[in-house]
Design a protein around this motif. Structure first.
Motif, PDB file in Angstrom:
ATOM      1  N   ALA A 357       0.835  -1.208   0.000  1.00 55.11           N
ATOM      2  CA  ALA A 357       0.000   0.000   0.000  1.00 55.11           C
ATOM      3  C   ALA A 357       0.866   1.253   0.000  1.00 55.11           C
ATOM      4  CB  ALA A 357      -0.921  -0.012   1.222  1.00 55.11           C
ATOM      5  N   ARG A 358       1.935   1.240   0.765  1.00 57.40           N
ATOM      6  CA  ARG A 358       2.835   2.397   0.784  1.00 57.40           C
ATOM      7  C   ARG A 358       3.497   2.602  -0.575  1.00 57.40           C
ATOM      8  NH1 ARG A 358       5.565   0.472   6.164  1.00 57.40           N
ATOM      9  NH2 ARG A 358       4.288   1.465   7.766  1.00 57.40           N
ATOM     10  N   ARG A 359       3.764   1.507  -1.260  1.00 61.66           N
ATOM     11  CA  ARG A 359       4.438   1.599  -2.559  1.00 61.66           C
ATOM     12  C   ARG A 359       3.479   1.929  -3.700  1.00 61.66           C
ATOM     13  NH1 ARG A 359       8.205  -3.823  -1.796  1.00 61.66           N
ATOM     14  NH2 ARG A 359       9.811  -2.859  -0.481  1.00 61.66           N
ATOM     15  N   GLY A 360       2.191   2.010  -3.417  1.00 64.85           N
ATOM     16  CA  GLY A 360       1.226   2.389  -4.439  1.00 64.85           C
ATOM     17  C   GLY A 360       0.578   1.241  -5.167  1.00 64.85           C
ATOM     18  N   ASP A 361       0.741   0.011  -4.679  1.00 65.73           N
ATOM     19  CA  ASP A 361       0.157  -1.159  -5.342  1.00 65.73           C
ATOM     20  C   ASP A 361      -1.072  -1.601  -4.564  1.00 65.73           C
ATOM     21  OD1 ASP A 361      -0.466  -3.543  -6.580  1.00 65.73           O
ATOM     22  OD2 ASP A 361       1.626  -4.204  -6.754  1.00 65.73           O
ATOM     23  N   LEU A 362      -2.226  -1.020  -4.879  1.00 63.85           N
ATOM     24  CA  LEU A 362      -3.462  -1.316  -4.161  1.00 63.85           C
ATOM     25  C   LEU A 362      -3.880  -2.770  -4.328  1.00 63.85           C
ATOM     26  CD1 LEU A 362      -5.965  -0.498  -2.546  1.00 63.85           C
ATOM     27  CD2 LEU A 362      -6.994   0.288  -4.711  1.00 63.85           C
ATOM     28  N   ASP A 363      -3.758  -3.301  -5.540  1.00 65.74           N
ATOM     29  CA  ASP A 363      -4.184  -4.685  -5.784  1.00 65.74           C
ATOM     30  C   ASP A 363      -3.416  -5.665  -4.906  1.00 65.74           C
ATOM     31  OD1 ASP A 363      -6.009  -3.826  -7.643  1.00 65.74           O
ATOM     32  OD2 ASP A 363      -4.714  -4.225  -9.379  1.00 65.74           O
ATOM     33  N   ALA A 364      -2.094  -5.508  -4.861  1.00 62.45           N
ATOM     34  CA  ALA A 364      -1.284  -6.412  -4.045  1.00 62.45           C
ATOM     35  C   ALA A 364      -1.595  -6.215  -2.566  1.00 62.45           C
ATOM     36  CB  ALA A 364       0.204  -6.172  -4.306  1.00 62.45           C
ATOM     37  N   ALA A 365      -1.823  -4.969  -2.159  1.00 63.08           N
ATOM     38  CA  ALA A 365      -2.109  -4.684  -0.753  1.00 63.08           C
ATOM     39  C   ALA A 365      -3.389  -5.374  -0.310  1.00 63.08           C
ATOM     40  CB  ALA A 365      -2.213  -3.176  -0.540  1.00 63.08           C
TER      41      ALA A 365
END
Length: 418
Positions: A357-365
């Motif tokens: 989530a911090r890295r900007g990957d909502l799907d993975a989060a």
């Protein structure tokens, strides 16, 4: 001392090239694979490799290690066929409750408890039974374990009214203390806060009466754990340090040091949290590899990695958080995909969700968050607290996204339905 087989080849290579563990770790991180995979190998990981605690590192680590040294993992002493001692045990936790019932079902033990007397082997059998209950903790539903523990506690306390020598009375108090501490843990898992604190205080008092430092240390650790879940982070540090003053060189000492690190990480004190993690690793290195690492009041070597993952997540040290979370999942996943430590694996997936989530990957989060919520674990208290961290972050960064709403709804349903 630890009973696993040290990796002498890796240590010999490092010594031949006049590298410290920290320097070898940095060399691995700077390889092409290390940079691409954002590896965060540290001195503690090198120590675990050299101690033989990890027989076969995961793929990116093996590739980076080969790039750093020019040697294959096999030539560096690793074995693909070997299984880490971190997850071995003679009786699987899922079978521990049945084994405990079988032990109590013996006529000799049942009769002696009913007569409030101690015959040959009674105390040894009771200690073994308590160990089995403590080993059932990771996988048995909390309500089931609470009821069984309460029943055993009532039976064992009968012995305190019987004919006991001074030494026997002390042993029964220690056994009762461990049962009471376990009962406090399952009460807390069930949200029974007042009962949990009452049990914790009683366990501490029993330890104090007989001068049992480790039991007193675990009672302080329970206080630190309660404070961590409840967001009283200064109290986490205070309780952990009080426990360290009495715990001696034991599993409790390691656990207390790591709880201190977690409290410090929550406060945001990176320097002191790192120091506490290092102190915990140093003490852990002096302890033997436990025969039954699934025992709740034993700090197994894999738990350091798990605790470090959460500390690094709270400190926003994302690369190290991801590295330790992935190692936690790997260590506790059996070949058939099941887990011998579902609570740790669920928390590790929350760590990964926060990192993505911090890295900007909502799907993975949200994918990692969903995996965590899907894992069948006997306690939800810690999971909900950790999942709330991810939920807050998702709503801060991706408030309008449907995936964020779906995760929040699942979490709310879990919270109200537990």
């Amino acid at each position: 001392m630890p009973d696993h087989i040290p990796n002498v080849q890796l240590r010999a290579w490092r010594n031949e090239h006049h590298l410290t563990r920290a320097e070898l770790a940095q060399l691995i991180n700077q390889t092409p694979t290390g940079i691409r995979e954002r590896l965060a190998v540290d001195e503690e990981r090198i120590r675990r490799w050299e101690a033989g605690e990890v027989s076969w590192p995961r793929t990116p680590l093996r590739l980076a290690l080969e790039q750093a040294t020019g040697l294959s993992p096999e030539r560096l002493g690793f074995s693909q066929g070997g299984r880490s001692r971190l997850v071995e045990a003679r009786v699987m936790p899922v079978d521990a409750l049945r084994a405990e019932a079988d032990l109590y079902g013996t006529m000799e033990l049942a009769q002696q408890l009913q007569a409030s007397d101690v015959g040959p082997g009674t105390l040894e059998a009771l200690a073994e039974a308590v160990d089995l209950l403590c080993r059932a903790y990771p996988v048995v539903p909390a309500a089931t374990l609470r009821d069984r523990t309460q029943k055993r506690l009532a039976q064992v306390t009968q012995l305190l009214r019987g004919r006991l020598t001074f030494d026997q009375h002390r042993e029964v108090l220690v056994i009762t203390g461990w049962l009471t501490a376990l009962l406090g843990c399952v009460h807390y898992d069930l949200g029974e806060r007042e009962e949990a604190e009452t049990s914790r205080r009683a366990a501490f008092e029993m330890g104090r009466q007989v001068g049992h430092g480790e039991l007193m240390g675990w009672a302080h650790e329970m206080s630190a754990w309660f404070a961590l879940v409840e967001g009283r982070f200064e109290d986490v540090v205070k309780s952990a340090r009080m426990g360290q003053a009495v715990a001696g060189n034991s599993s409790a000492m390691v656990q207390l040091t790591l709880q201190e690190a977690r409290g410090l990480a929550r406060i945001g004190d990176r320097r002191e949290a790192d120091r506490a993690l290092t102190r915990g690793a140093d003490v852990l290195g002096t302890l033997a590899m436990p025969e039954n690492p699934d025992h709740h009041f034993v700090f197994d070597h894999a738990k350091w990695v798990f605790y470090a993952a959460s500390c690094y997540t709270w400190l926003a040290d994302d690369d190290r958080a991801e590295e330790h979370a992935r190692e936690t999942i790997q260590m506790h996943t059996r070949p058939d995909g099941s887990s011998n430590a579902p609570m740790r694996v669920a928390d590790a997936h929350i760590d990964l969700g926060i990192v993505h989530a911090r890295r900007g990957d909502l799907d993975a989060a949200t994918e990692h968050g969903a995996i965590a919520l899907d894992i069948d674990r006997k306690s939800l208290t810690d999971l909900i607290t950790r999942a709330e961290d991810l939920d807050r972050l998702l709503r801060q960064k991706y408030r309008k996204e449907s995936a964020t709403k779906e995760f929040n709804e699942r979490l709310m349903s879990l919270r109200h339905g537990r």
